[in-house]
Design a protein around this motif. Structure first.
Motif, short mmCIF file in Angstrom:
data_model
loop_
_atom_site.label_atom_id
_atom_site.label_comp_id
_atom_site.label_asym_id
_atom_site.label_seq_id
_atom_site.Cartn_x
_atom_site.Cartn_y
_atom_site.Cartn_z
N PRO A 56 -6.88 -12.31 0.62
CA PRO A 56 -5.86 -11.69 -0.23
C PRO A 56 -6.16 -10.21 -0.47
CG PRO A 56 -6.80 -13.67 -1.26
CD PRO A 56 -7.71 -13.26 -0.15
N TRP A 57 -5.29 -9.35 0.00
CA TRP A 57 -5.43 -7.91 -0.16
C TRP A 57 -5.64 -7.54 -1.62
CZ3 TRP A 57 -1.01 -4.30 2.04
CH2 TRP A 57 -1.27 -2.97 1.70
N GLU A 63 -10.23 -0.19 -5.83
CA GLU A 63 -9.86 1.16 -6.23
C GLU A 63 -8.54 1.53 -5.57
OE1 GLU A 63 -11.16 3.21 -8.37
OE2 GLU A 63 -13.05 2.17 -8.81
N GLU A 64 -7.61 2.08 -6.35
CA GLU A 64 -6.34 2.52 -5.79
C GLU A 64 -6.35 4.03 -5.56
OE1 GLU A 64 -2.75 1.08 -7.53
OE2 GLU A 64 -3.68 -0.73 -8.34
N GLY A 65 -5.21 4.55 -5.06
CA GLY A 65 -5.07 5.99 -4.90
C GLY A 65 -5.92 6.54 -3.76
N ALA A 66 -6.25 7.84 -3.88
CA ALA A 66 -7.00 8.52 -2.81
C ALA A 66 -8.38 7.92 -2.61
CB ALA A 66 -7.10 10.01 -3.13
N ASP A 67 -8.94 7.34 -3.67
CA ASP A 67 -10.28 6.76 -3.58
C ASP A 67 -10.24 5.26 -3.28
OD1 ASP A 67 -11.42 9.23 -4.20
OD2 ASP A 67 -11.23 8.86 -6.36
N LEU A 110 2.43 -12.53 -5.31
CA LEU A 110 3.05 -11.58 -4.39
C LEU A 110 2.55 -11.73 -2.95
CD1 LEU A 110 3.09 -8.38 -6.64
CD2 LEU A 110 4.88 -10.11 -6.36
N GLY A 111 2.13 -12.94 -2.62
CA GLY A 111 1.64 -13.18 -1.26
C GLY A 111 0.43 -12.35 -0.92
N GLY A 112 -0.34 -11.95 -1.94
CA GLY A 112 -1.55 -11.18 -1.73
C GLY A 112 -1.33 -9.68 -1.74
N LEU A 113 -0.08 -9.20 -1.80
CA LEU A 113 0.17 -7.77 -1.80
C LEU A 113 -0.14 -7.16 -3.16
CD1 LEU A 113 3.61 -7.68 0.07
CD2 LEU A 113 1.33 -7.29 1.04
N PRO A 114 -0.60 -5.91 -3.21
CA PRO A 114 -0.79 -5.23 -4.50
C PRO A 114 0.55 -5.04 -5.22
CG PRO A 114 -1.93 -4.07 -2.72
CD PRO A 114 -1.04 -5.08 -2.08
N ASP A 115 0.49 -5.00 -6.55
CA ASP A 115 1.71 -4.87 -7.35
C ASP A 115 2.54 -3.65 -6.94
OD1 ASP A 115 1.01 -7.11 -8.78
OD2 ASP A 115 0.22 -6.01 -10.51
N ARG A 116 1.87 -2.54 -6.62
CA ARG A 116 2.60 -1.29 -6.39
C ARG A 116 3.55 -1.36 -5.20
NH1 ARG A 116 -2.54 -0.60 -4.61
NH2 ARG A 116 -2.77 -0.12 -2.38
N LEU A 117 3.27 -2.28 -4.24
CA LEU A 117 4.14 -2.39 -3.08
C LEU A 117 5.45 -3.12 -3.39
CD1 LEU A 117 1.77 -3.18 -0.07
CD2 LEU A 117 2.61 -0.98 -0.87
N GLU A 151 0.14 1.96 4.16
CA GLU A 151 -0.73 1.24 3.22
C GLU A 151 -1.34 0.00 3.87
OE1 GLU A 151 -1.10 1.28 -0.50
OE2 GLU A 151 0.74 2.26 -1.21
N THR A 152 -0.50 -0.76 4.60
CA THR A 152 -1.03 -1.98 5.22
C THR A 152 -2.08 -1.66 6.27
OG1 THR A 152 0.78 -2.04 6.84
CG2 THR A 152 1.11 -3.25 4.80
N GLU A 153 -1.91 -0.56 6.98
CA GLU A 153 -2.92 -0.19 7.98
C GLU A 153 -4.25 0.15 7.33
OE1 GLU A 153 -1.59 2.70 10.78
OE2 GLU A 153 0.08 1.46 11.49
N THR A 154 -4.21 0.76 6.15
CA THR A 154 -5.46 1.05 5.43
C THR A 154 -6.20 -0.25 5.12
OG1 THR A 154 -4.56 3.07 4.47
CG2 THR A 154 -6.45 2.09 3.36
N TRP A 155 -5.45 -1.24 4.63
CA TRP A 155 -6.05 -2.54 4.31
C TRP A 155 -6.59 -3.23 5.56
CZ3 TRP A 155 -8.25 -6.37 1.91
CH2 TRP A 155 -8.04 -7.69 2.30
N LEU A 156 -5.79 -3.29 6.59
CA LEU A 156 -6.20 -4.03 7.79
C LEU A 156 -7.36 -3.35 8.52
CD1 LEU A 156 -2.63 -5.00 9.03
CD2 LEU A 156 -4.33 -6.55 8.06
N ARG A 157 -7.38 -2.00 8.52
CA ARG A 157 -8.53 -1.30 9.13
C ARG A 157 -9.81 -1.59 8.35
NH1 ARG A 157 -7.23 2.12 13.20
NH2 ARG A 157 -5.07 2.89 13.31
N ALA A 158 -9.70 -1.71 7.04
CA ALA A 158 -10.88 -2.03 6.24
C ALA A 158 -11.40 -3.42 6.61
CB ALA A 158 -10.55 -1.96 4.75
#
Length: 636
Positions: A56-57, A63-67, A110-117, A151-158
């Motif tokens: 689950p993402w 940490e959200e945002g730039a960091d 939310l199926g694992g998605l962060p609230d902001r999406l 955003e999803t690419e950031t998660w999946l690359r991690a």
């Protein structure tokens, strides 16, 4: 016809596998980390070969945002320590199938998605009909929105860099990755006009049309769907599959080589509204043509209790040629029998006889420890008419294993299947389904039928007719597409073939062809055609078996060396007796029960039956006039 190598999921998960592979889901994010090691060892002992896990993402992002950063090592919470989980799986002798989404469903908020999406800053997933795809009352984002894709690419690359790259087989346990979930966001079963038609999706559709030389249609793609021509609607039916495959391709490219790529697509209910079966079939052109392994999920009712659900499994697996990757072993939301071993064993045997190379146990462990990031929103559930109590701990209350380590009722079913696969799984994999005939379907029929909203579609009527033939005559009529049909076997033999074509209703038909207007109700024409086709099939020495009451359905597989595996299934509420002409056998089959016999040159090697339920008498087999109990496979 031998199954395509593309669908040999067992070989992808366990290279060199000689029997079907058992996949068991373990939702670690719902289990106390102190229980992980013991749970995984116990699952291996019960017969699980590959443990699957959603990631689950929203649970791993710390940490959200730039960091923005993610925790996969337990530095902020030991329950996030996926690195340790994989080490424990390897120690237990388990391979691992990871499922990072980005959307996972899995009854996670939310199926694992962060609230902001799922807020106003992002474009929602909205269909051509205006329907917004939601989770707990909140809109899900379009995964084609460029901002969402970033955003999803950031998660999946991690996940790729911090989890997968360090644990790829053969040095690590990770053998496969699941791309998305049930399409892109649980949408591969939706009506075609409910699939994502956000601005980015419309733009991608227009680009796809242009690439196929359809520039005029591309220019009209942005118009209101009510102004679309029938030709443009047909193109949208085809595009729906390409849109889903395109997302899978994007996800796959983010991960290192090595693990197999798997995608899962739900089976479609043959009586579901919105021509769901046709929408599913329309997407198959692109999905089956993708470079990924394709599996299916089974959430279309209970084929052990309902003939309609049985028909959905029969049609979907015959036409899709897929392996099962998610099957209910313990969720009792709509049917308490899923917590009893007879039901999941019945369903697993049905998939195996139809050609699946896998058994799925979802979930394999009933877990009871999770926090607010995972828990579904109670008010949101109520807004969608769902009782929040259904999602209270434990998750999958009837799973074979409890998080405490206790074995529950379904453990008997899992042990039974494991024992059967250990003894006869190689014969299952070596065999092919015995089909008496094949009906090939012009792809234009379901592509147009996906828009049909009145009457029975051609494909829905065909699905009923195929099951009716199996019930009434014991004949299995296979299903396929003309462009994929292999033709006669190497020895020149071939089963009889009939073809359903799309065209003008006055078009001339051959003796085994039926031309139908695409997108119009079948009105009994398909059922009559199939019945006449079946009646004209060669007798071939008479029926291989008969049923006393027409309730049981019989499937069989033949393999080299005179091997024959016969499966009898009774999805009705009354008992039946099956009598076989080969070997002089009889099988007494109570309601909701199944049994499988394994033979070589007519001699019985062994047999198993679904575990006896409190309300039924045992399944009984007589072979050659003798009780066959001594050859029965039992759970140990």
């Amino acid at each position: 016809m031998s199954p395509s190598p593309r669908t040999r999921l067992a070989q992808a998960l366990v290279p060199g596998a000689t029997r079907p592979v058992v996949i068991g889901e373990y939702p670690y994010y719902r289990a106390d980390p102190a229980n992980w090691a013991a749970n995984l060892r116990e699952l291996r002992g019960l017969g699980v070969d590959v443990v699957s896990c959603y990631l689950p993402w929203r649970f791993h992002e710390v940490e959200e945002g730039a960091d923005r950063s993610f925790d996969f090592t337990g530095k902020t919470d030991p329950q996030r320590d996926v690195t340790r989980l994989l080490e424990l799986a390897a120690d237990a002798g388990l391979r691992v199938l990871l499922k990072p989404g980005p959307f996972i469903h899995a009854e996670v908020q939310l199926g694992g998605l962060p609230d902001r999406l799922c807020g106003p800053a992002h474009t929602p997933y909205r269909g051509l009909d205006g329907t917004v795809l939601t989770s707990q009352g909140k809109p899900l984002p379009s995964l084609l929105d460029p901002a969402v894709q970033a955003e999803t690419e950031t998660w999946l690359r991690a996940v790729a860099d911090e989890v997968v790259a360090k644990a790829v087989a053969p040095d690590g346990p990770v053998v496969a990755l699941q791309l998305g979930n049930e399409g892109t966001a649980g949408d591969a079963h939706l009506p075609v006009d409910a699939q994502d038609a956000s601005p980015a999706a419309r733009e991608a559709f227009a680009w796809w049309l242009t690439g196929r030389g359809l520039s005029d249609e591309a220019a009209r793609a942005a118009e209101d769907v009510g102004r679309w021509s029938s030709g443009l609607r047909l193109q949208w039916s085809r595009w729906c599959g390409h849109a889903i495959v395109g997302l899978w391709d994007r996800i796959s490219a983010l991960f290192p080589d090595g693990p197999a790529r798997l995608a899962n697509v739900p089976l479609a209910g043959v009586t579901a509204p919105g021509a769901a079966l046709d929408a599913w079939a329309a997407r198959q052109r692109a999905i089956q043509g993708s470079r990924h392994l394709i599996g299916h999920t089974e959430w279309v009712g209970n084929p052990a209790r309902d003939t309609t659900a049985f028909g959905s499994h029969l049609t979907g697996i015959l036409l899709g040629g897929t392996d099962v990757v998610e099957a209910n072993w313990g969720f009792t939301w709509t049917d308490p029998s899923f917590a009893e071993p007879g039901t999941p064993v019945f369903n697993a045997l049905l998939a195996l006889l139809l050609g699946s190379t896998t058994v799925s146990v979802y979930t394999a462990c009933a877990t009871a420890n999770w926090g607010s990031l995972v828990d579904m929103d109670a008010d949101g559930l109520r807004s969608e008419g769902v009782d929040p109590a259904l999602h209270a701990p434990p998750y999958s209350p009837g799973a074979p294993l409890a998080e405490s380590g206790d074995h529950q009722a379904n453990a008997e079913g899992l042990r039974l299947l494991a024992a059967f696969l250990d003894r006869f799984g190689d014969l299952l994999l070596a065999g092919t389904p015995d089909r008496d005939a094949v009906v090939l379907i012009d792809r234009a029929l379901p592509e147009a039928g996906a828009w049909q909203r009145t009457g029975r579609t051609v494909l829905a009527e065909l699905a009923d007719a195929v099951q009716q033939q199996l019930a009434d005559t014991g004949r299995l009529i296979g299903l396929g597409w003309p462009d994929e049909h292999p033709g006669p076997a190497a020895d020149g033999s071939a089963v009889p073939v009939a073809v359903l074509r799309a065209g003008h209703p006055d078009a001339a038909d051959g003796p085994r062809e039926l031309t139908l207007p695409a997108g119009e109700p079948a009105d009994g024409a398909v059922a009559a055609f199939v019945a006449a086709f079946a009646a004209a099939l060669p007798a071939a020495g008479g029926p291989r078996w008969t049923t006393a009451h027409g309730r049981a359905r019989v499937l069989s597989r033949s393999g080299p060396g005179g091997v024959r595996i016969i499966g009898a299934f009774n999805p009705t509420d009354g008992s039946d007796r099956v009598t076989g002409t080969e070997g002089g056998w009889t099988l007494d089959l109570p309601a909701g029960c199944a049994a499988v016999t394994v033979t070589r040159d007519g001699a019985l090697l062994g047999w198993l039956a679904t575990p006896e339920q409190p309300s039924t008498t045992p399944v009984a087999l007589t072979w050659g006039g003798e009780e066959a109990d001594a050859a029965r496979v039992r759970a140990s």
